[in-house]
Scaffold this active site. Structure first.
Site, PDB file in Angstrom:
ATOM      1  N   LYS A   1       0.835  -1.191   0.000  1.00  0.00           N
ATOM      2  CA  LYS A   1       0.000   0.000   0.000  1.00  0.00           C
ATOM      3  C   LYS A   1       0.877   1.250   0.000  1.00  0.00           C
ATOM      4  O   LYS A   1       1.882   1.308   0.719  1.00  0.00           O
ATOM      5  CB  LYS A   1      -0.916   0.017   1.226  1.00  0.00           C
TER       6      LYS A   1
ATOM      7  N   GLU B   1      -2.095   0.529  -8.667  1.00  0.00           N
ATOM      8  CA  GLU B   1      -3.522   0.241  -8.494  1.00  0.00           C
ATOM      9  C   GLU B   1      -4.290   1.415  -7.888  1.00  0.00           C
ATOM     10  O   GLU B   1      -3.807   2.050  -6.940  1.00  0.00           O
ATOM     11  CB  GLU B   1      -3.673  -0.987  -7.596  1.00  0.00           C
TER      12      GLU B   1
ATOM     13  N   HIS C   1     -10.188  -8.208  -7.408  1.00  0.00           N
ATOM     14  CA  HIS C   1     -10.010  -7.699  -6.048  1.00  0.00           C
ATOM     15  C   HIS C   1     -10.676  -8.628  -5.030  1.00  0.00           C
ATOM     16  O   HIS C   1     -11.841  -9.002  -5.177  1.00  0.00           O
ATOM     17  CB  HIS C   1     -10.640  -6.303  -5.967  1.00  0.00           C
TER      18      HIS C   1
END
Length: 362
Positions: A168, A223, A299
């Site tokens: 992330k 993403e 996802h």
């Protein structure tokens, strides 16, 4: 005759298995919306969708008050017709998350029935391209984790034979993101896929700036760099970087994916069965992506997506985030770093009904 004689919906709360944070939100819990459809031939199909903490009761209300009564007496084999009938019944609330999540719970139950009736596993009934697919890790890449934790998680994934890991991004300063990513890349070397996910945190200008800074790290994809409705921003970003742009988890219709692909705004499609409205529209998005020579890397929902990624020729990756272990009798099967699609007829999910009852919301 395969007529639906009973249709029920229930809400099950699942606590997260570990702390999960990104640049815009935290995963509070999984509100699991479960639909059971029983037919006059004695079959029961079970489908589901989810939220990450809010809105589940609204989905249940839509199902119980509007959608499920429309199914009684209908032929469960007519999956396309039933999806369209329910979609049209909720015309005033589409396209949107609540309606898509409700449709998905019904549609996956219908596909469960289809597979049970034909005595086929989902991966074969939906296309049957292969029975195992590559896997990447997300669980060890959350934003709150320290650099060494990210490195340790990536090393463990590589040692297990997995093909990649996702980190992330969205720290306040670009240097923080770069330091974390560079440490992971150095630890795993060049032959291991490294993805990043911003969870729609950036402006167009900031996404372009960070993508340029990330390019030396040979990222597999970038993403959700921008809000999902900013197609123009994604077009500018995709044209400015060599890093593939990935989108889809926050998109709720086939038309949204068409717009992205036609305009070159993304090259990796991450459509989510629950958020697109079920397996029926998921397959349409996957085939649309194939026409644009784009990979499908869905996802979340690995227990369901493993079969769908295995069904199609452009299925590239399954995302590893366990979340159903508390209410199932088995886990996703892993062999040599790949996820193996279940062979049992139906969706391939063995529900633990007692555990589901214990977690059912009144």
């Amino acid at each position: 005759m395969a007529r639906i004689t009973q249709a029920t919906a229930s809400l099950i709360d699942l606590e997260v298995e570990t702390v999960r944070t990104d640049a815009t939100q935290s995963f509070e819990k999984q509100e699991t919306i479960v639909v059971d459809l029983t037919t006059d031939e004695g079959l029961r199909g079970t489908g589901y969708s989810y939220t990450i903490g809010t809105g589940g009761r609204s989905v249940i209300e839509l199902l119980r008050g509007t959608l499920l009564p429309q199914l009684l007496g209908q032929d469960s084999r007519e999956v396309e017709a039933l999806w369209r009938r329910l979609h049209d019944r909720t015309h005033a609330t589409t396209v949107g998350a609540i309606t898509s999540l409700a449709l998905a719970a019904v549609d996956t139950a219908l596909w469960d029935l289809r597979c049970l009736r034909s005595n086929e596993p989902l991966w074969r009934a939906a296309g049957g391209f292969r029975n195992a697919v590559p896997l990447y890790d997300t669980e060890n890449g959350w934003l709150h984790l320290g650099t060494q934790e990210l490195v340790d998680g990536a090393i463990a994934a590589k040692a297990a034979g997995w093909s990649g890991t996702k980190i992330k991004v969205g720290k306040p300063h670009i240097a923080e993101d770069l330091e974390r990513l560079a440490a992971v890349r150095e630890a795993v070397g060049p032959g291991f896929d490294l993805m990043v996910d911003a969870n729609q945190a950036f402006t167009s200008a900031e996404a372009i700036r960070r993508a340029r800074a990330f390019e030396s790290l040979e990222l597999f994809w970038f993403e959700e760099p921008l809000p999902a409705d900013d197609v123009d921003g994604h077009v500018r970003l995709a044209a400015s970087t060599a890093i593939p742009v990935a989108v889809g988890e926050s998109m709720y219709s086939l038309g949204q994916f068409r717009d992205y692909l036609q305009r070159g705004a993304a090259t990796v499609v991450q459509t989510d069965v629950a958020r697109i409205g079920g397996i029926t529209p998921w397959l349409k998005v996957a085939h649309l992506a194939e026409a644009f020579n784009a990979d499908v890397c869905p996802h979340f929902l690995m227990e369901l997506h493993v079969s769908l990624v295995a069904a199609i020729p452009n299925g590239r990756y399954v995302e590893h985030i366990p979340q159903l272990r508390a209410v199932t009798n088995d886990e996703i099967r892993l062999e040599g770093g790949r996820a193996v699609a279940p062979e049992q007829p139906g969706l391939g999910i063995s529900w633990n009904r007692d555990a589901m009852d214990d977690r059912r919301v009144a």
